[in-house]
Design a protein around this motif. Sequence first.
Motif, PDB file in Angstrom:
ATOM      1  N   UNK A   1      78.206  85.790 117.758  1.00  0.00           N
ATOM      2  CA  UNK A   1      76.903  86.153 118.314  1.00  0.00           C
ATOM      3  C   UNK A   1      77.032  87.229 119.386  1.00  0.00           C
ATOM      4  N   UNK A   2      78.172  87.239 120.095  1.00  0.00           N
ATOM      5  CA  UNK A   2      78.371  88.191 121.182  1.00  0.00           C
ATOM      6  C   UNK A   2      78.861  89.549 120.684  1.00  0.00           C
ATOM      7  N   UNK A   3      79.561  89.583 119.539  1.00  0.00           N
ATOM      8  CA  UNK A   3      80.127  90.877 119.151  1.00  0.00           C
ATOM      9  C   UNK A   3      79.603  91.454 117.828  1.00  0.00           C
ATOM     10  N   UNK A   4      79.010  90.631 116.972  1.00  0.00           N
ATOM     11  CA  UNK A   4      78.484  91.174 115.711  1.00  0.00           C
ATOM     12  C   UNK A   4      77.409  92.249 115.970  1.00  0.00           C
ATOM     13  N   UNK A   5      76.476  92.029 116.916  1.00  0.00           N
ATOM     14  CA  UNK A   5      75.474  93.085 117.152  1.00  0.00           C
ATOM     15  C   UNK A   5      76.110  94.420 117.560  1.00  0.00           C
ATOM     16  N   UNK A   6      77.157  94.377 118.404  1.00  0.00           N
ATOM     17  CA  UNK A   6      77.837  95.609 118.809  1.00  0.00           C
ATOM     18  C   UNK A   6      78.592  96.201 117.615  1.00  0.00           C
TER      19      UNK A   6
ATOM     20  N   UNK B   1      77.791  99.993 116.168  1.00  0.00           N
ATOM     21  CA  UNK B   1      78.820 101.031 116.197  1.00  0.00           C
ATOM     22  C   UNK B   1      79.375 101.357 114.808  1.00  0.00           C
ATOM     23  N   UNK B   2      79.024 100.540 113.810  1.00  0.00           N
ATOM     24  CA  UNK B   2      79.581 100.756 112.481  1.00  0.00           C
ATOM     25  C   UNK B   2      80.906 100.037 112.272  1.00  0.00           C
ATOM     26  N   UNK B   3      81.447  99.447 113.340  1.00  0.00           N
ATOM     27  CA  UNK B   3      82.712  98.708 113.214  1.00  0.00           C
ATOM     28  C   UNK B   3      82.589  97.518 112.265  1.00  0.00           C
ATOM     29  N   UNK B   4      81.356  97.089 112.012  1.00  0.00           N
ATOM     30  CA  UNK B   4      81.151  95.960 111.116  1.00  0.00           C
ATOM     31  C   UNK B   4      81.678  96.271 109.706  1.00  0.00           C
ATOM     32  N   UNK B   5      81.739  97.561 109.370  1.00  0.00           N
ATOM     33  CA  UNK B   5      82.196  97.910 108.011  1.00  0.00           C
ATOM     34  C   UNK B   5      83.687  97.571 107.830  1.00  0.00           C
ATOM     35  N   UNK B   6      84.591  98.115 108.683  1.00  0.00           N
ATOM     36  CA  UNK B   6      86.000  97.693 108.539  1.00  0.00           C
ATOM     37  C   UNK B   6      86.212  96.215 108.864  1.00  0.00           C
ATOM     38  N   UNK B   7      85.449  95.666 109.812  1.00  0.00           N
ATOM     39  CA  UNK B   7      85.613  94.246 110.141  1.00  0.00           C
ATOM     40  C   UNK B   7      85.190  93.378 108.950  1.00  0.00           C
ATOM     41  N   UNK B   8      84.058  93.719 108.360  1.00  0.00           N
ATOM     42  CA  UNK B   8      83.569  92.961 107.205  1.00  0.00           C
ATOM     43  C   UNK B   8      84.545  93.030 106.038  1.00  0.00           C
ATOM     44  N   UNK B   9      85.173  94.190 105.900  1.00  0.00           N
ATOM     45  CA  UNK B   9      86.149  94.349 104.833  1.00  0.00           C
ATOM     46  C   UNK B   9      87.377  93.481 105.099  1.00  0.00           C
ATOM     47  N   UNK B  10      87.766  93.434 106.369  1.00  0.00           N
ATOM     48  CA  UNK B  10      88.895  92.584 106.760  1.00  0.00           C
ATOM     49  C   UNK B  10      88.586  91.104 106.459  1.00  0.00           C
TER      50      UNK B  10
ATOM     51  N   UNK C   1      75.035  98.135 102.624  1.00  0.00           N
ATOM     52  CA  UNK C   1      74.440  99.440 102.313  1.00  0.00           C
ATOM     53  C   UNK C   1      75.480 100.534 102.050  1.00  0.00           C
ATOM     54  N   UNK C   2      76.756 100.280 102.339  1.00  0.00           N
ATOM     55  CA  UNK C   2      77.785 101.303 102.103  1.00  0.00           C
ATOM     56  C   UNK C   2      77.798 101.678 100.623  1.00  0.00           C
ATOM     57  N   UNK C   3      77.808 102.982 100.329  1.00  0.00           N
ATOM     58  CA  UNK C   3      77.756 103.400  98.922  1.00  0.00           C
ATOM     59  C   UNK C   3      78.932 102.860  98.101  1.00  0.00           C
ATOM     60  N   UNK C   4      80.085 102.626  98.750  1.00  0.00           N
ATOM     61  CA  UNK C   4      81.248 102.151  97.986  1.00  0.00           C
ATOM     62  C   UNK C   4      81.465 100.640  98.121  1.00  0.00           C
ATOM     63  N   UNK C   5      80.400  99.924  98.568  1.00  0.00           N
ATOM     64  CA  UNK C   5      80.571  98.483  98.801  1.00  0.00           C
ATOM     65  C   UNK C   5      81.021  97.740  97.530  1.00  0.00           C
ATOM     66  N   UNK C   6      80.342  97.988  96.424  1.00  0.00           N
ATOM     67  CA  UNK C   6      80.680  97.284  95.174  1.00  0.00           C
ATOM     68  C   UNK C   6      82.118  97.606  94.757  1.00  0.00           C
ATOM     69  N   UNK C   7      82.502  98.869  94.871  1.00  0.00           N
ATOM     70  CA  UNK C   7      83.875  99.268  94.504  1.00  0.00           C
ATOM     71  C   UNK C   7      84.899  98.555  95.378  1.00  0.00           C
TER      72      UNK C   7
END
Length: 277
Positions: free
Chosen positions: A74-79, A83-92, A125-131
């Motif tokens: 709850x404290x860091x997901x919004x940040x 910042x877009x860091x959710x993309x590499x974090x989500x992938x991890x 929403x990342x264009x390469x999410x499915x890939x």
Amino acid sequence: QAKDAGRDTHRFYNPAMQAAMEQRAALEDGLRRALAQDELRVHYQPQVDEHGVLMGAEALLRWQPPDRPMVSPGAFIPVAEATGLIVPIGHWVLDTVCARLSEWARHPTLGRLQVAVNISARQFRQPDFVDQVRETIGRHGIDATRLKFELTESVVLDDVDQVIHTMGALKALGLAFSIDDFGTGYSSLAYLKRLPLDQLKIDQGFVFGIPDDADDCAIARAVIALGHSLRLQVIAEGVETPAQRAFLARHGCLAYQGYLFGAPGPAEALEALAYAG
Ligand code: C2E
Ligand code: MG
Ligand code: MG
Ligand code: MG
């Protein structure tokens, strides 16, 4: 002060705003380091059926800095989202969960569990999410039907045709979908009907008031009825008491997640539960 502002245009005159900016920047730096230095963890919270039998788990992200207390998402997901860091974090997170599923694949109990992963709007929403998903599943050699993606109504609100297209491609791989925190967003029922969903998750905010708060009880019953009329499985999150479970069961909600059945914990805790059951 005017001279300072001239030198540093990022400085705000409002000290509260300045402090908030600095805190956010520190959190962002911390998150980058967390990802680079392996400070992130995935915890698993059990999900059970009407008999209390383990059927799966939700993967929940944790950040454990080396010498500070654990930071809750709850404290860091919004940040991370801003910042877009959710993309590499989500992938991890997905990569970590798939590695675990591959380890569990040949175990008689663990191999049948389905793990739910939270996907943020920006990541989806990342264009390469499915890939990326296809690549990760393939690299770990896992059965995609062991994976479920939890989307919030904010994802669904984006661009419905695009969302349906992306969901369709992932469903073709074998993944399941759940709509998270249901009832807290603004998704229209007309849109909901068009999405290839498998499960609807009643938000813990409504579960909390069961059985004493008449409004929460009415909303929970309405959500269960809606889910069933759309032929979706209905699961309740935040189930803490036997009275909540009994009410939900009586009204047809037959899947549960909450402290009553187990808190989020390391994979080993879920493994112990699976061996016991
Ligand atoms: P969520 O997906 O709605 O997850 C449920 C939250 O309720 C979790 O908080 C969980 O620990 C908590 N919870 C579980 N059982 C109970 C209970 O019986 N009572 C109460 N009061 N709370 C309970 P947590 O782990 O702090 O996660 C907060 C939110 O952060 C999640 O809400 C989810 O939206 C987000 N999140 C967590 N992991 C990820 C991730 O990997 N990616 C993304 N994009 N978001 C994540
Ligand atoms: Mg969730
Ligand atoms: Mg939820
Ligand atoms: Mg929630």
